[in-house]
Design a protein around this motif. Structure first.
Motif, short mmCIF file in Angstrom:
data_model
loop_
_atom_site.label_atom_id
_atom_site.label_comp_id
_atom_site.label_asym_id
_atom_site.label_seq_id
_atom_site.Cartn_x
_atom_site.Cartn_y
_atom_site.Cartn_z
N PRO A 123 -10.96 3.74 -0.13
CA PRO A 123 -10.30 3.02 -1.22
C PRO A 123 -8.96 2.46 -0.76
O PRO A 123 -8.28 3.05 0.08
CB PRO A 123 -10.10 4.12 -2.28
N PHE A 124 -8.56 1.33 -1.31
CA PHE A 124 -7.26 0.76 -0.94
C PHE A 124 -6.76 -0.14 -2.05
O PHE A 124 -7.51 -0.55 -2.95
CB PHE A 124 -7.36 -0.03 0.37
N TYR A 125 -5.49 -0.44 -1.98
CA TYR A 125 -4.84 -1.34 -2.93
C TYR A 125 -4.35 -2.57 -2.19
O TYR A 125 -3.74 -2.46 -1.13
CB TYR A 125 -3.66 -0.64 -3.61
N CYS A 126 -4.65 -3.74 -2.73
CA CYS A 126 -4.21 -5.00 -2.15
C CYS A 126 -3.10 -5.57 -3.02
O CYS A 126 -3.37 -6.00 -4.15
CB CYS A 126 -5.37 -5.98 -2.03
N PRO A 127 -1.87 -5.58 -2.54
CA PRO A 127 -0.77 -6.08 -3.37
C PRO A 127 -0.84 -7.58 -3.63
O PRO A 127 -0.23 -8.06 -4.58
CB PRO A 127 0.48 -5.72 -2.55
N SER A 128 -1.57 -8.31 -2.80
CA SER A 128 -1.63 -9.76 -2.97
C SER A 128 -2.32 -10.18 -4.26
O SER A 128 -1.89 -11.12 -4.93
CB SER A 128 -2.36 -10.39 -1.78
N ASP A 129 -3.40 -9.49 -4.62
CA ASP A 129 -4.07 -9.81 -5.88
C ASP A 129 -3.90 -8.71 -6.93
O ASP A 129 -4.45 -8.78 -8.01
CB ASP A 129 -5.56 -10.09 -5.66
N ARG A 130 -3.13 -7.68 -6.55
CA ARG A 130 -2.84 -6.57 -7.46
C ARG A 130 -4.12 -5.91 -7.97
O ARG A 130 -4.24 -5.57 -9.16
CB ARG A 130 -1.97 -7.04 -8.63
N LYS A 131 -5.04 -5.72 -7.05
CA LYS A 131 -6.29 -5.05 -7.37
C LYS A 131 -6.50 -3.85 -6.46
O LYS A 131 -6.10 -3.89 -5.28
CB LYS A 131 -7.47 -6.01 -7.21
N ALA A 132 -7.10 -2.81 -7.01
CA ALA A 132 -7.52 -1.67 -6.20
C ALA A 132 -9.00 -1.82 -5.92
O ALA A 132 -9.76 -2.31 -6.78
CB ALA A 132 -7.25 -0.36 -6.94
N TYR A 133 -9.43 -1.41 -4.73
CA TYR A 133 -10.81 -1.58 -4.30
C TYR A 133 -11.44 -0.23 -4.01
O TYR A 133 -10.83 0.61 -3.34
CB TYR A 133 -10.87 -2.46 -3.04
N LEU A 134 -12.64 -0.04 -4.51
CA LEU A 134 -13.31 1.25 -4.36
C LEU A 134 -14.81 1.07 -4.21
O LEU A 134 -15.46 0.48 -5.08
CB LEU A 134 -13.02 2.13 -5.59
N ASP A 135 -15.36 1.55 -3.10
CA ASP A 135 -16.80 1.71 -2.97
C ASP A 135 -17.12 3.05 -3.59
O ASP A 135 -16.71 4.10 -3.07
CB ASP A 135 -17.20 1.67 -1.49
N THR A 136 -17.84 3.06 -4.71
CA THR A 136 -18.05 4.31 -5.44
C THR A 136 -18.84 5.34 -4.63
O THR A 136 -18.82 6.53 -4.95
CB THR A 136 -18.76 4.06 -6.78
N GLN A 137 -19.51 4.91 -3.58
CA GLN A 137 -20.19 5.86 -2.71
C GLN A 137 -19.19 6.73 -1.95
O GLN A 137 -19.57 7.76 -1.38
CB GLN A 137 -21.11 5.12 -1.74
N PHE A 138 -17.92 6.33 -1.96
CA PHE A 138 -16.90 7.14 -1.30
C PHE A 138 -16.73 8.50 -1.96
O PHE A 138 -16.31 9.46 -1.32
CB PHE A 138 -15.55 6.40 -1.28
N PHE A 139 -17.08 8.60 -3.24
CA PHE A 139 -16.99 9.89 -3.91
C PHE A 139 -17.87 10.92 -3.20
O PHE A 139 -17.50 12.09 -3.06
CB PHE A 139 -17.40 9.77 -5.37
N ALA A 140 -19.05 10.48 -2.75
CA ALA A 140 -19.94 11.39 -2.02
C ALA A 140 -19.34 11.74 -0.67
O ALA A 140 -19.41 12.90 -0.23
CB ALA A 140 -21.31 10.75 -1.83
N THR A 141 -18.73 10.77 0.00
CA THR A 141 -18.06 11.03 1.28
C THR A 141 -16.95 12.04 1.09
O THR A 141 -16.76 12.96 1.89
CB THR A 141 -17.50 9.73 1.86
N LEU A 142 -16.19 11.86 0.02
CA LEU A 142 -15.08 12.76 -0.27
C LEU A 142 -15.55 14.20 -0.40
O LEU A 142 -14.95 15.12 0.17
CB LEU A 142 -14.40 12.31 -1.57
#
Length: 279
Positions: A123-142
């Motif tokens: 997951p990461f935050y892009c300040p240029s468009d003020r959006k956070a990005y999340l691949d929801t499959q990362f929850f399983a990785t976590l």
């Protein structure tokens, strides 16, 4: 975390049904090697890497699995709690209105003004468009790869990215970006560590204000997640000897302590990692 009955945020951009994109992105969000795969909450910086309009392939639309649907609903509800909390805190503590970010949900790969995004970036935050990005499959990785199990550990992931948006609204990201321009690599890394620890602390502030939704063990789940994603732990788990000069997020102990500090105080002012002599 008790989310039954909690509204779902409308600030969701769900790209998962569109399928993944291949190609077109230059540069990107990486922090190198296996840490790219394992790092969470990576701050991309304010140097925007342009996206080329080159050849891209778009896979066919697809149906979401039940698990993906649930992950999307969960993310939308957690995001709603951050909106409610920060909309209350901003006027009370800093005398300003809060403007929430958009959370982009994707599967596999997507594009952002900060570069190409994939599940490997975390997951990461892009300040240029003020959006956070999340691949929801990362929850399983976590849970499965990083050993950070529990729904509140997953909620902490979202809260941490929203905390970067809070930093952006407060002007902190811009100040750090400017300071990094004249810094050595070691100094730039140290600034990024303070930035990330502050985001952990702000996540704790959010947690302090959703206490009515917490269940027994939730805070322990968040603290465990913070410990599992410390730079020293990630490097050891990758078979490396920890190299403090390469740290960009802080040690396991630091991440857990700053989250706890935010949770115990509930105050933005308690999260001044840049003024702290010791982290």
């Amino acid at each position: 975390m008790r989310l039954r009955g909690v509204r779902r945020s409308s600030n969701i951009e769900d790209r998962r049904r569109a399928g993944g994109r291949r190609g077109g992105a230059i540069g990107g969000l990486g922090i190198g090697g296996v840490l790219l795969v394992l790092a969470i909450g990576y701050f991309t910086g304010l140097d925007v890497t342009p996206l080329l309009d080159g050849e891209q392939q778009q896979s066919a639309p697809r149906e979401l699995s039940q698990a993906e649907e649930q992950a999307g609903d969960f993310s939308a509800s957690v995001l709603a709690t951050t909106e409610d909390v920060w909309a209350q805190i901003f006027p009370e503590q800093i005398g300003r209105a809060y403007v929430p970010p958009v959370l982009v949900l994707f599967s596999g790969q997507t594009a952002s003004p900060c570069g190409g995004a994939s599940g490997a970036t975390g997951p990461f935050y892009c300040p240029s468009d003020r959006k956070a990005y999340l691949d929801t499959q990362f929850f399983a990785t976590l849970a499965q790869r990083l050993g950070a199990r529990g729904d509140f550990a997953a909620a902490y992931v979202i809260a941490h990215e929203v905390a970067h948006h809070v930093q952006n609204q407060l002007g902190i990201l811009g100040q750090v970006h400017q300071a990094r321009q004249s810094a050595t690599q070691a100094e730039a890394n140290a600034l990024t560590v303070r930035l990330e620890l502050q985001a952990d602390c702000l996540s704790g502030v959010w947690a302090a204000h959703v206490e009515g939704l917490l269940e027994p063990g939730d805070i322990e789940e968040a603290l465990n997640a913070a410990r599992q994603i410390g730079d020293d732990t990630l490097q050891r788990n990758a078979g490396r000897i920890p190299q403090p000069h390469t740290f960009t997020h802080g040690t396991s102990d630091q991440r857990a302590r700053w989250f706890a500090r935010g949770y115990e105080s509930g105050q933005i002012d308690a999260c001044d990692t840049f003024g702290a002599r010791q982290l």
